[in-house]
Write a protein that holds these residues in place. Structure first.
Motif, PDB file in Angstrom:
ATOM      1  N   LEU A  16       0.836  -1.198   0.000  1.00 17.92           N
ATOM      2  CA  LEU A  16       0.000   0.000   0.000  1.00 17.92           C
ATOM      3  C   LEU A  16       0.873   1.251   0.000  1.00 17.92           C
ATOM      4  CD1 LEU A  16      -2.606  -0.957   2.756  1.00 17.92           C
ATOM      5  CD2 LEU A  16      -2.749  -1.405   0.293  1.00 17.92           C
ATOM      6  N   ASP A  17       0.358   2.324  -0.616  1.00 20.61           N
ATOM      7  CA  ASP A  17       1.086   3.588  -0.567  1.00 20.61           C
ATOM      8  C   ASP A  17       0.787   4.313   0.742  1.00 20.61           C
ATOM      9  OD1 ASP A  17      -1.420   4.855  -0.847  1.00 20.61           O
ATOM     10  OD2 ASP A  17      -1.147   5.232  -2.982  1.00 20.61           O
ATOM     11  N   THR A  18       1.336   5.506   0.902  1.00 20.85           N
ATOM     12  CA  THR A  18       1.151   6.246   2.146  1.00 20.85           C
ATOM     13  C   THR A  18      -0.318   6.547   2.419  1.00 20.85           C
ATOM     14  OG1 THR A  18       3.351   7.223   1.938  1.00 20.85           O
ATOM     15  CG2 THR A  18       1.808   8.341   3.402  1.00 20.85           C
ATOM     16  N   GLY A  19      -1.122   6.656   1.373  1.00 21.05           N
ATOM     17  CA  GLY A  19      -2.560   6.879   1.521  1.00 21.05           C
ATOM     18  C   GLY A  19      -3.343   5.609   1.784  1.00 21.05           C
ATOM     19  N   LYS A  20      -2.656   4.500   2.007  1.00 25.44           N
ATOM     20  CA  LYS A  20      -3.265   3.193   2.296  1.00 25.44           C
ATOM     21  C   LYS A  20      -4.061   2.667   1.103  1.00 25.44           C
ATOM     22  CE  LYS A  20      -1.621   3.638   6.437  1.00 25.44           C
ATOM     23  NZ  LYS A  20      -0.372   2.931   6.809  1.00 25.44           N
ATOM     24  N   ARG A  21      -3.552   2.946  -0.084  1.00 26.02           N
ATOM     25  CA  ARG A  21      -4.212   2.492  -1.312  1.00 26.02           C
ATOM     26  C   ARG A  21      -3.315   1.530  -2.076  1.00 26.02           C
ATOM     27  NH1 ARG A  21      -4.767   8.277  -1.295  1.00 26.02           N
ATOM     28  NH2 ARG A  21      -2.789   8.264  -2.411  1.00 26.02           N
ATOM     29  N   VAL A  22      -3.947   0.626  -2.849  1.00 27.03           N
ATOM     30  CA  VAL A  22      -3.229  -0.233  -3.790  1.00 27.03           C
ATOM     31  C   VAL A  22      -3.047   0.550  -5.080  1.00 27.03           C
ATOM     32  CG1 VAL A  22      -3.261  -2.380  -5.103  1.00 27.03           C
ATOM     33  CG2 VAL A  22      -4.217  -2.317  -2.786  1.00 27.03           C
ATOM     34  N   SER A  23      -1.825   0.752  -5.505  1.00 28.19           N
ATOM     35  CA  SER A  23      -1.593   1.495  -6.746  1.00 28.19           C
ATOM     36  C   SER A  23      -2.057   0.682  -7.949  1.00 28.19           C
ATOM     37  CB  SER A  23      -0.107   1.829  -6.894  1.00 28.19           C
ATOM     38  OG  SER A  23       0.640   0.661  -7.175  1.00 28.19           O
ATOM     39  N   GLU A  24      -2.341   1.371  -9.045  1.00 30.05           N
ATOM     40  CA  GLU A  24      -2.749   0.672 -10.268  1.00 30.05           C
ATOM     41  C   GLU A  24      -1.650  -0.275 -10.734  1.00 30.05           C
ATOM     42  OE1 GLU A  24      -3.996   3.312 -13.298  1.00 30.05           O
ATOM     43  OE2 GLU A  24      -5.657   4.191 -12.123  1.00 30.05           O
ATOM     44  N   ARG A  25      -0.407   0.139 -10.544  1.00 30.71           N
ATOM     45  CA  ARG A  25       0.721  -0.679 -11.000  1.00 30.71           C
ATOM     46  C   ARG A  25       0.850  -1.940 -10.151  1.00 30.71           C
ATOM     47  NH1 ARG A  25       6.858   1.739 -11.877  1.00 30.71           N
ATOM     48  NH2 ARG A  25       7.752  -0.122 -12.923  1.00 30.71           N
ATOM     49  N   ASN A  26       0.692  -1.816  -8.833  1.00 25.42           N
ATOM     50  CA  ASN A  26       0.736  -3.010  -7.988  1.00 25.42           C
ATOM     51  C   ASN A  26      -0.428  -3.938  -8.281  1.00 25.42           C
ATOM     52  OD1 ASN A  26       3.107  -2.469  -6.620  1.00 25.42           O
ATOM     53  ND2 ASN A  26       2.121  -1.675  -4.784  1.00 25.42           N
ATOM     54  N   ALA A  27      -1.622  -3.369  -8.499  1.00 27.79           N
ATOM     55  CA  ALA A  27      -2.791  -4.190  -8.822  1.00 27.79           C
ATOM     56  C   ALA A  27      -2.576  -4.939 -10.134  1.00 27.79           C
ATOM     57  CB  ALA A  27      -4.042  -3.322  -8.894  1.00 27.79           C
TER      58      ALA A  27
END
Length: 267
Positions: A16-27
């Protein structure tokens, strides 16, 4: 180069990024693993109720090891498949000795999905109030729990670990994964770690763990990163991981997991 047999990743500070989101690239990297038939495992200290962030990859049906491996969770059906409870009497004894040494500590417990806490124990930003509030003996009476939370307002997690971890030696498993001024230790049943549950899963899947890849950033990830064939510490990992001499991945804010996987899956 052979493809990885399995990929496991921590969440916060890693996938997860600092905003606690899964980036499009990681997904996209996880969806590519799915296409190639390579299992993807989420191995997190988070309890099962904190997994809403995985919505972007839910359709890939990842394996989820929550609460530092104490819970195996079915994300699609939102149910616990297996759990490893903490022995209550041992826990109460260790907790009493922790409080004797550091009187400011307070306690909480994770039941699997829900949780309980002592009145003086902070919420830790949890969006769901505890199911049970009371002294530790009360909130554990007749309720199996998978993790003891040891909280200090006076010490950060590193200092708290230095003061208290030895009290768990040979009795319980103690680690930590939270930065910042609030100290938090996470205590599981003896021998229960991300690494141990990942090894069990690999055995069940018939996967060669020596060809598995894993990513992490905090002390609760170190054993897992050493267990697999290739364990990567994130760019801004805790000093314990940096000093372990592990290969490095990029920043979690720059899809560091995907950067490595793209290279491994095309080499």
């Amino acid at each position: 180069m052979m493809l990885p047999s399995l990929v496991a990743s921590d969440l916060d500070g890693t996938f997860l990024d600092t905003g606690k989101r899964v980036s499009e690239r990681n997904a996209a990297a996880v969806h590519r693993l799915k296409e190639l038939g390579i299992p993807f495992v989420v191995a997190t200290g988070r309890p099962a109720r904190w997994l809403q962030c995985l919505e972007p990859i839910c359709d890939t049906h990842p394996y989820v090891l929550a609460s530092n491996g104490a819970v195996v969770f079915d994300l699609a059906e939102h149910r616990i498949l297996e759990s490893f409870p903490v022995p209550r009497e041992v826990c109460l004894d260790v907790a009493a000795r922790m409080r004797e040494r550091c009187p400011d500590v307070s306690f909480g417990v994770e039941y699997g999905i829900g949780w309980g806490r002592e009145p003086e124990s902070p919420l830790r930003g949890d969006m769901v109030e505890a199911e049970h509030i009371g002294h530790l003996a009360e909130i554990t009476e007749g309720r199996p729990f998978v993790k003891l939370l040891v909280v200090s307002r006076e010490m950060d997690s590193d200092r708290l670990a230095e003061r208290l971890m030895d009290l768990c030696d040979g009795l319980l498993t103690c680690t930590w994964s939270m930065g910042g001024p609030l100290g938090l230790l996470e205590v599981s049943a003896p021998g229960v770690t991300k690494a141990s549950t990942l090894a069990r899963l690999c055995d069940e899947l018939g996967v060669d763990i020596s060809r598995a890849v894993a990513f992490g950033d905090m002390p609760n990830d170190l054993e897992m990163l050493r267990e697999v064939g290739s364990g990567y510490a994130m760019a801004d990992a805790h000093p314990l991981l940096v000093n372990a001499g592990l290969p490095r991945a990029g920043s979690h804010d720059e899809s560091g997991v995907a950067q490595v996987l793209e290279r491994l899956l095309t080499s």
